[in-house]
Write an enzyme that holds these catalytic residues in place. Structure first.
Site, PDB file in Angstrom:
ATOM      1  N   GLU A  79       0.851  -1.191   0.000  1.00  0.00           N
ATOM      2  CA  GLU A  79       0.000   0.000   0.000  1.00  0.00           C
ATOM      3  C   GLU A  79       0.896   1.254   0.000  1.00  0.00           C
ATOM      4  O   GLU A  79       1.970   1.251   0.604  1.00  0.00           O
ATOM      5  CB  GLU A  79      -0.858  -0.010   1.278  1.00  0.00           C
ATOM      6  CG  GLU A  79      -1.824   1.141   1.408  1.00  0.00           C
ATOM      7  CD  GLU A  79      -2.543   1.141   2.770  1.00  0.00           C
ATOM      8  OE1 GLU A  79      -2.021   0.564   3.735  1.00  0.00           O
ATOM      9  OE2 GLU A  79      -3.637   1.741   2.845  1.00  0.00           O
ATOM     10  N   LYS A 176     -10.138   0.635  -0.923  1.00  0.00           N
ATOM     11  CA  LYS A 176     -10.017   0.340   0.514  1.00  0.00           C
ATOM     12  C   LYS A 176     -11.230   0.884   1.263  1.00  0.00           C
ATOM     13  O   LYS A 176     -11.660   2.017   1.043  1.00  0.00           O
ATOM     14  CB  LYS A 176      -8.739   0.970   1.056  1.00  0.00           C
ATOM     15  CG  LYS A 176      -8.470   0.684   2.525  1.00  0.00           C
ATOM     16  CD  LYS A 176      -7.171   1.369   2.961  1.00  0.00           C
ATOM     17  CE  LYS A 176      -6.801   1.059   4.393  1.00  0.00           C
ATOM     18  NZ  LYS A 176      -5.583   1.798   4.805  1.00  0.00           N
ATOM     19  N   CYS A 208      -4.610  -3.398   4.211  1.00  0.00           N
ATOM     20  CA  CYS A 208      -4.151  -2.952   5.525  1.00  0.00           C
ATOM     21  C   CYS A 208      -5.217  -3.047   6.620  1.00  0.00           C
ATOM     22  O   CYS A 208      -5.598  -4.126   7.009  1.00  0.00           O
ATOM     23  CB  CYS A 208      -3.574  -1.538   5.408  1.00  0.00           C
ATOM     24  SG  CYS A 208      -2.375  -1.179   6.726  1.00  0.00           S
TER      25      CYS A 208
END
Ligand code: NAG
Ligand code: NAG
Ligand code: NAG
Ligand code: NAG
Ligand code: NAG
Ligand code: NAG
Ligand code: NAG
Ligand code: NAG
Ligand code: NAG
Length: 512
Positions: A79, A176, A208
């Site tokens: 990321e 995300k 994440c």
């Protein structure tokens, strides 16, 4: 004649398809030391932004070429790998490109101007195509908008993963959902369930902080039965329970999937720790707080891990713990903090014993035998159940045995990186109310313990294959999603975005 030719061509295609379905594949993961932009307080020009991104892609390119040379089918990069994380909505804007949805069937490398000015997407697509390898890269997406809730600049801005296949075709795009202090980006309307199928298994994607929540992470595994998760991150390590390699390997084991985790390499912010994790054990991992260098990892993985003979048994996480009478509940239980959470702790006074510590509905049991008690090394058993941290959104249930920072019991739960004490045996279990429990074992100097522990089907986390290494923590990290303060199983099955992009033309398999 023509018919029989067609039939045999079809037959040949079937045979090729069959042959090309791989039992194993080679995965590569790259931990990238991102080159950060000099200026993030004031907006730069698109040209300057592209300059920074190209410097980072230059480095990723080396890793991608290396991965292809080693025979890898897929490479995952972290990321924020093209520009870092320190932005406002305004200063990230010049870094963003409009990323179309994969259904448009686009090979940017062959058709670079089809969607306007997209130099980053074109270059990434060419890297995948030229090297004939699947790549995942995290970039920024912008979407023009007008309706209610549209931001003042007229664009939604998304933290986005893109995947290109071996032909350079865009096969997946994921925005995300669970942003972590990222004012530069917007949250998509609902969690996206993004999968793509290959000859080496079905893949799912999230990013994440997403890994701490039910959607899309759990739904991808539970309802879409993906074989392998691609998980780019910019993850700041937090001891004792949430260091990258520790938690990510535990998630793969708890969920029974392959997990490729690529972290940013930035030791000053405690960002390091990438790995390739199979359901029964970590295959390879990397943790480096010493150097400033990136690192590529390779491992062979099973394409369909649930068909493997070493696939872990199904676990009932509370079966053992609820079936026994609690061991003597210790009188000397005391409260202590791990981060902001108040745990109940009890000390492992003896060299061997059976202990129980409870907090509300959760009781944690430990049986243990220490190989050789080190002077000054104090261990405690701890229990925590409740909404975690300052935000108090995630409901945790944790049983943990950990080494205290010093012999002073007020230091139990604080970060500590070294230990000497080895355990001849340990067995940890808890009366969990959730079936989502992630088994963690972290050793001295931040090492994992592959093949040296297992979870029995009654929910006991036990050592195996001899005495343990020197232990920092042994934990059962449970997440009770239904008790989260904002829980809604948002994603419905129908909202699946599944891209089946198996080209039936002649496929060249690398691994035959
Ligand atoms: C930041 O500035 C230094 C000095 O001017 C320059 O050498 C470096 O290339 C710049 N970094 C980036 C990412 O532009
Ligand atoms: C891909 O290969 C072509 C020629 O085969 C070359 O022109 C191009 O620069 C390469 N692109 C990348 C990104 O490597
Ligand atoms: C995924 O692709 C494999 C190999 O081509 C195929 O056997 C399998 O049926 C596909 N799975 C789905 C869900 O389409
Ligand atoms: C990094 O971790 C150490 C201990 O694990 C902690 O003391 C330090 O504050 C962390 N640094 C940052 C920038 O969070
Ligand atoms: C797990 O085991 C406990 C105790 O034996 C039992 O009460 C419970 O129903 C089991 N849970 C599941 C999901 O099988
Ligand atoms: C254990 O935790 C509960 C709930 O937080 C608390 O009320 C209790 O006092 C704790 N027990 C001890 C002995 O600290
Ligand atoms: C712990 O309990 C087991 C049986 O459950 C027993 O065999 C063992 O002796 C006990 N250990 C200690 C040190 O009390
Ligand atoms: C333990 O540490 C606390 C502060 O963290 C301190 O107040 C206390 O005096 C210490 N106890 C001993 C025995 O050193
Ligand atoms: C047992 O552990 C040793 C290292 O301590 C390792 O080399 C060996 O492969 C392990 N055996 C099994 C069956 O896991």
């Amino acid at each position: 004649m023509a018919t029989s030719l067609l039939t045999s061509v079809a037959g040949l295609a079937l045979i090729i398809l069959h042959v090309c379905a791989l039992d194993n594949f080679i995965a590569a993961v790259y931990e990238h030391a991102v080159i950060l932009p000099n200026k993030t307080e004031i907006p730069v020009s698109q040209e300057e932004a592209l300059l920074v991104m190209n410097k980072n892609i230059d480095i990723l390119e080396i890793a991608i070429k290396q991965a292809a040379q080693q025979g890898a089918q897929i490479i995952l990069t972290p990321e924020d790998a093209l520009y870092g994380w320190k932005f406002t909505r305004k200063t990230i804007f010049p870094y963003l490109e409009d990323v179309p949805e994969p259904q448009v069937n686009w090979i940017p490398c062959q058709d670079p101007h089809r969607f306007g000015h997209t130099p980053v997407q074109v270059r990434l697509s060419c890297l995948a195509k030229n090297n004939s390898i699947y790549i995942l890269v995290n970039i920024g997406d912008k979407k023009q908008c007008k309706s209610n809730g549209c931001p003042p600049n007229g664009y939604y801005q998304y933290n986005t993963n893109v995947v290109y296949d071996t032909k350079g075709k865009l096969v997946a795009r994921y925005h995300k959902y669970h942003l972590y202090m990222e004012p530069q980006f917007d949250t998509p309307g609902k969690p996206e369930l993004v999968t793509f199928n290959t000859t080496f298994g079905m893949f799912g994607i999230f990013t994440c902080f997403d890994i701490l929540f039910h959607d899309p992470a759990i739904t991808l595994v539970k309802d879409f039965h993906v074989d392998t998760i691609l998980f780019p991150a910019a993850w700041m390590n937090v001891l004792p329970l949430l260091t990258a390699i520790e938690f990510h390997s535990a998630w793969a084991m708890g969920m029974g999937v392959n997990l490729l985790a690529a972290n940013i390499h930035h030791p000053r912010l405690n960002m390091t720790g990438s790995g390739i994790y199979a359901p029964h054990a970590p295959k390879v991992y990397h943790y480096d707080m010493e150097t400033q260098m990136g690192k590529i990892l390779f491992s062979k993985l099973e394409s369909h891990p649930h068909t493997s003979p070493v696939y872990p048994v199904a676990v009932n996480w509370s079966a053992y713990a609820t079936s026994i009478k609690p061991f003597q509940v210790q009188k000397k239980t005391f409260g202590g903090f791990i981060s902001r959470d108040v745990f109940n702790f009890t000390e492992l006074f003896e060299n061997a014993g059976n202990l129980t510590v409870c907090q509300k509905e959760l009781c944690c049991h430990l049986s243990y035998r220490i190989l050789k008690k080190e002077e000054n090394e104090v261990y405690v058993l701890g229990a925590f159940t409740g909404l975690h941290g300052r935000r108090r959104r995630e409901y945790w249930q944790v049983c943990t045995m950990l080494k205290c920072k010093s012999a002073n019991l007020t230091t139990c739960g604080r970060p500590i990186e070294t230990a000497l004490t080895r355990f001849e045996m340990f067995s940890l279990s808890g009366t969990f109310g959730t079936k989502y429990v992630f088994p963690e074992v972290l050793l001295s100097k931040i090492h994992l313990s592959p093949e040296k522990f297992e979870v029995l089907k009654d929910g006991r986390l036990v050592n195996k294959n001899g005495s343990s290494g020197p232990i920092l923590t042994v934990s059962l990290f449970g997440r009770w999603y239904k008790k989260d303060s904002f829980y809604h199983s948002g994603a419905s099955r129908n909202s699946a975005i599944t891209y089946l992009l198996i080209s039936t033309s002649l496929m060249i398999c690398k691994l035959l």
